[in-house]
Design a protein around this motif. Structure first.
Motif, mmCIF file in Angstrom:
data_model
loop_
_atom_site.group_PDB
_atom_site.id
_atom_site.type_symbol
_atom_site.label_atom_id
_atom_site.label_comp_id
_atom_site.label_asym_id
_atom_site.label_seq_id
_atom_site.Cartn_x
_atom_site.Cartn_y
_atom_site.Cartn_z
ATOM 1 N N LYS A 48 0.833 -1.194 0.000
ATOM 2 C CA LYS A 48 0.000 0.000 0.000
ATOM 3 C C LYS A 48 0.868 1.244 0.000
ATOM 4 O O LYS A 48 1.758 1.390 0.825
ATOM 5 N N GLN A 65 4.094 2.512 3.313
ATOM 6 C CA GLN A 65 3.807 1.464 4.275
ATOM 7 C C GLN A 65 4.216 0.143 3.647
ATOM 8 O O GLN A 65 4.096 -0.044 2.439
ATOM 9 N N THR A 68 0.948 -5.385 3.306
ATOM 10 C CA THR A 68 -0.413 -5.268 3.803
ATOM 11 C C THR A 68 -1.203 -6.563 3.657
ATOM 12 O O THR A 68 -2.237 -6.704 4.273
#
Length: 81
Positions: A48, A65, A68
């Motif tokens: 992500k 990030q 995920t």
């Protein structure tokens, strides 16, 4: 199991897609797909990264990030393929 019910209602050629957050879940799901009549099985990891969008610019967010989850996609081909 959910896959058995899905195999009964999904027409041959239909596609199932599952989001799985852990590798043990991927293994359990993928190993159950083939006996339930699903082939063309593919698993890939999703990452992500948000995007900043305004009238003046479009750019990725400064902070990335990490991992995920995973997506597994398979096609229903029939029983005991």
């Amino acid at each position: 199991m959910l896959l058995e019910a899905l195999a009964r209602v999904l027409e041959p050629g239909g596609v199932v897609c599952a989001y799985l957050p852990t590798t043990p879940q991927i293994q359990q799901f993928v190993l159950a797909l083939r006996p339930s009549g699903f082939l063309h099985i593919e698993t890939f990891e999703t990452l992500k990264r948000g995007w900043h969008v305004t009238e003046r610019s479009v750019r990725p967010d400064h902070r990335m990030q990490g991992h995920t989850g995973f997506l597994t996609v398979a096609r229903r081909v029939g029983p005991q393929a």
